[in-house]
Design a protein around this motif. Structure first.
Motif, PDB file in Angstrom:
ATOM      1  N   CYS A  54      -5.516 -39.298  -2.859  1.00 45.17           N
ATOM      2  CA  CYS A  54      -5.249 -37.861  -2.996  1.00 45.17           C
ATOM      3  C   CYS A  54      -3.969 -37.456  -2.263  1.00 45.17           C
ATOM      4  O   CYS A  54      -3.157 -36.697  -2.790  1.00 45.17           O
ATOM      5  CB  CYS A  54      -6.422 -37.028  -2.478  1.00 45.17           C
ATOM      6  SG  CYS A  54      -7.853 -37.044  -3.556  1.00 45.17           S
ATOM      7  N   LEU A  57      -1.000 -38.766  -4.202  1.00 43.39           N
ATOM      8  CA  LEU A  57      -0.782 -37.937  -5.384  1.00 43.39           C
ATOM      9  C   LEU A  57      -0.212 -36.571  -5.004  1.00 43.39           C
ATOM     10  O   LEU A  57       0.605 -36.010  -5.735  1.00 43.39           O
ATOM     11  CB  LEU A  57      -2.088 -37.784  -6.173  1.00 43.39           C
ATOM     12  CG  LEU A  57      -2.571 -39.053  -6.869  1.00 43.39           C
ATOM     13  CD1 LEU A  57      -3.951 -38.826  -7.479  1.00 43.39           C
ATOM     14  CD2 LEU A  57      -1.584 -39.522  -7.922  1.00 43.39           C
ATOM     15  N   THR A  94       0.267 -28.842  -2.009  1.00 41.30           N
ATOM     16  CA  THR A  94       0.781 -30.203  -1.828  1.00 41.30           C
ATOM     17  C   THR A  94       1.663 -30.277  -0.590  1.00 41.30           C
ATOM     18  O   THR A  94       1.630 -31.274   0.129  1.00 41.30           O
ATOM     19  CB  THR A  94       1.548 -30.697  -3.068  1.00 41.30           C
ATOM     20  OG1 THR A  94       2.623 -29.791  -3.376  1.00 41.30           O
ATOM     21  CG2 THR A  94       0.615 -30.831  -4.256  1.00 41.30           C
ATOM     22  N   SER A 117       4.117 -43.499  -2.132  1.00 43.42           N
ATOM     23  CA  SER A 117       4.230 -42.382  -3.076  1.00 43.42           C
ATOM     24  C   SER A 117       5.433 -42.553  -3.993  1.00 43.42           C
ATOM     25  O   SER A 117       5.368 -42.237  -5.183  1.00 43.42           O
ATOM     26  CB  SER A 117       4.324 -41.060  -2.318  1.00 43.42           C
ATOM     27  OG  SER A 117       3.142 -40.838  -1.599  1.00 43.42           O
ATOM     28  N   LYS A 121       5.296 -42.858  -7.991  1.00 45.71           N
ATOM     29  CA  LYS A 121       6.095 -41.983  -8.856  1.00 45.71           C
ATOM     30  C   LYS A 121       6.832 -42.814  -9.900  1.00 45.71           C
ATOM     31  O   LYS A 121       6.847 -42.465 -11.083  1.00 45.71           O
ATOM     32  CB  LYS A 121       7.086 -41.174  -8.030  1.00 45.71           C
ATOM     33  CG  LYS A 121       7.952 -40.268  -8.875  1.00 45.71           C
ATOM     34  CD  LYS A 121       8.975 -39.525  -8.055  1.00 45.71           C
ATOM     35  CE  LYS A 121       9.884 -38.732  -8.976  1.00 45.71           C
ATOM     36  NZ  LYS A 121      11.003 -38.141  -8.293  1.00 45.71           N
TER      37      LYS A 121
END
Length: 132
Positions: A54, A57, A94, A117, A121
């Motif tokens: 989470c 993301l 976020t 991350s 991506k």
């Protein structure tokens, strides 16, 4: 977020606080994280996995939301779109999650998190490029 309309029974309008007061909230099942793990009811590794994904993301979403916002600004900063409000909400949430990792974890962990991350991506962008 639910919005409530308060219809006063008195002449004077009461002050309405938008912050939730811990005194007013009924939280009988509130646990410290360490106590939650002691219950034996929580699969710690599954919880850690889900939370980490989470947060990764969230970092990805923050990047993409900022890029989307940058594109929208090319048209005009006062542009009103139906998706504008959800984009603003995603940006706020976020950013809070990314800031948590940056401020509450070690520098090494935060750096590793950012690298993960970025890789995520790349995978997602490549996946969507192949679909188009």
């Amino acid at each position: 977020m639910k919005k409530y309309i308060h219809i006063p029974s008195k002449q004077k309008m009461p002050k309405i606080s938008y912050r939730h007061s811990p005194v007013m909230q009924d939280t009988p099942n509130r646990f410290e994280l360490k106590d939650l793990f002691k219950t034996g009811k929580v699969d710690v590794s599954k919880l850690a996995f889900c939370v980490n994904v989470c947060y990764n993301l969230a970092d990805l979403m923050e990047t993409l939301v900022l890029e989307a916002e940058s594109e929208l600004k090319k048209v005009g900063s006062d542009l009103e779109l139906e998706m504008r409000h959800p984009i603003d909400r995603m940006k706020i949430h976020t950013r809070e999650m990314v800031r948590f990792v940056d401020t509450r974890t070690s520098e090494r962990f935060a750096e590793s998190y950012g690298e993960t991350s970025d890789k995520l991506k790349e995978l997602i962008i490549d996946f969507y490029k192949k679909l188009l």
